[in-house]
Design a protein around this motif. Sequence first.
Motif, PDB file in Angstrom:
ATOM      1  N   PHE A   1      13.960  25.222  79.774  1.00 42.58           N
ATOM      2  CA  PHE A   1      15.169  24.897  80.331  1.00 42.58           C
ATOM      3  C   PHE A   1      16.133  25.282  79.305  1.00 42.58           C
ATOM      4  CE2 PHE A   1      18.960  22.328  81.462  1.00 42.58           C
ATOM      5  CZ  PHE A   1      19.148  22.942  82.634  1.00 42.58           C
ATOM      6  N   CYS A   2      17.309  25.954  79.587  1.00 38.51           N
ATOM      7  CA  CYS A   2      18.290  26.180  78.651  1.00 38.51           C
ATOM      8  C   CYS A   2      19.744  26.087  79.160  1.00 38.51           C
ATOM      9  CB  CYS A   2      18.264  27.296  77.707  1.00 38.51           C
ATOM     10  SG  CYS A   2      19.491  27.776  76.230  1.00 38.51           S
TER      11      CYS A   2
ATOM     12  N   VAL B   1      15.312  22.363  76.570  1.00 38.62           N
ATOM     13  CA  VAL B   1      14.035  21.622  76.834  1.00 38.62           C
ATOM     14  C   VAL B   1      12.908  22.261  76.852  1.00 38.62           C
ATOM     15  CG1 VAL B   1      13.293  19.667  78.592  1.00 38.62           C
ATOM     16  CG2 VAL B   1      15.691  20.175  78.427  1.00 38.62           C
ATOM     17  N   THR B   2      11.958  21.650  76.219  1.00 39.91           N
ATOM     18  CA  THR B   2      10.739  21.967  75.920  1.00 39.91           C
ATOM     19  C   THR B   2       9.572  21.520  77.065  1.00 39.91           C
ATOM     20  OG1 THR B   2       9.975  20.397  74.104  1.00 39.91           O
ATOM     21  CG2 THR B   2      11.109  22.346  73.563  1.00 39.91           C
TER      22      THR B   2
ATOM     23  N   GLN C   1      10.374  32.180  79.938  1.00 39.98           N
ATOM     24  CA  GLN C   1       9.920  31.302  81.331  1.00 39.98           C
ATOM     25  C   GLN C   1      11.081  30.283  81.373  1.00 39.98           C
ATOM     26  OE1 GLN C   1       7.577  32.794  83.108  1.00 39.98           O
ATOM     27  NE2 GLN C   1       7.551  34.215  81.392  1.00 39.98           N
ATOM     28  N   ALA C   2      12.038  29.995  80.716  1.00 41.27           N
ATOM     29  CA  ALA C   2      13.005  29.148  81.180  1.00 41.27           C
ATOM     30  C   ALA C   2      13.865  29.311  82.283  1.00 41.27           C
ATOM     31  CB  ALA C   2      14.245  29.030  79.670  1.00 41.27           C
ATOM     32  N   SER C   3      14.212  28.294  82.877  1.00 43.75           N
ATOM     33  CA  SER C   3      15.133  28.235  83.898  1.00 43.75           C
ATOM     34  C   SER C   3      16.641  27.971  83.250  1.00 43.75           C
ATOM     35  CB  SER C   3      15.080  26.880  84.802  1.00 43.75           C
ATOM     36  OG  SER C   3      13.672  27.253  85.512  1.00 43.75           O
ATOM     37  N   VAL C   4      17.683  28.387  83.965  1.00 40.95           N
ATOM     38  CA  VAL C   4      19.125  28.621  83.396  1.00 40.95           C
ATOM     39  C   VAL C   4      19.894  28.074  84.436  1.00 40.95           C
ATOM     40  CG1 VAL C   4      20.860  29.809  82.103  1.00 40.95           C
ATOM     41  CG2 VAL C   4      18.451  30.322  81.666  1.00 40.95           C
TER      42      VAL C   4
ATOM     43  N   PRO D   1      15.897  31.540  87.412  1.00 38.96           N
ATOM     44  CA  PRO D   1      15.016  31.826  86.292  1.00 38.96           C
ATOM     45  C   PRO D   1      15.742  32.886  85.349  1.00 38.96           C
ATOM     46  CG  PRO D   1      14.147  32.558  88.522  1.00 38.96           C
ATOM     47  CD  PRO D   1      15.288  31.724  88.672  1.00 38.96           C
ATOM     48  N   MET D   2      15.224  32.851  84.296  1.00 37.05           N
ATOM     49  CA  MET D   2      15.925  33.942  83.331  1.00 37.05           C
ATOM     50  C   MET D   2      15.821  35.255  83.627  1.00 37.05           C
ATOM     51  SD  MET D   2      17.192  32.994  80.311  1.00 37.05           S
ATOM     52  CE  MET D   2      17.269  35.199  79.731  1.00 37.05           C
TER      53      MET D   2
END
Length: 135
Positions: free
Chosen positions: A75-76, A33-34, A102-105, A119-120
């Motif tokens: 987000f990934c 998600v961007t 900066q993505a959340s996983v 967070p990554m």
Amino acid sequence: MDATPFADAVEAARALIARQMRPDWHSVAAVVVTRRGRQHIGMNLDSILPRASVCAEPVALGMAMTHDPDDPVVFCAAVNRHGAVIPPCGPCRELMLDYARQASVPIPDDTDGGYVTVPMSTLVPAPYKQDQRKP
């Protein structure tokens, strides 16, 4: 299950894997998600030659980068053939540091089918050659 703002993205990946999985192959779906809220969903490309296989996360990241490389990934998530959230493998974690730092996983938690979002930096506390990362 974690009530994140990205729960619908996880459900979209689950819907894709339910429709597209191949029972005789390793099957994973991933969604990114961007910042602008666009979802990009991809499936892994399994191969009889393991080195030729491609994880689902790079497929989804590539779709996001193709659509709008200036819209950061926030987000990934990946899900397996059972619809369970799975953590990214080591090479995918490193790749995500290049393209989704900066993505959340989401990662599995102790509940049946549940997950927590981290967070990554939690997944890769000491990345490989951090000083040589692309900006």
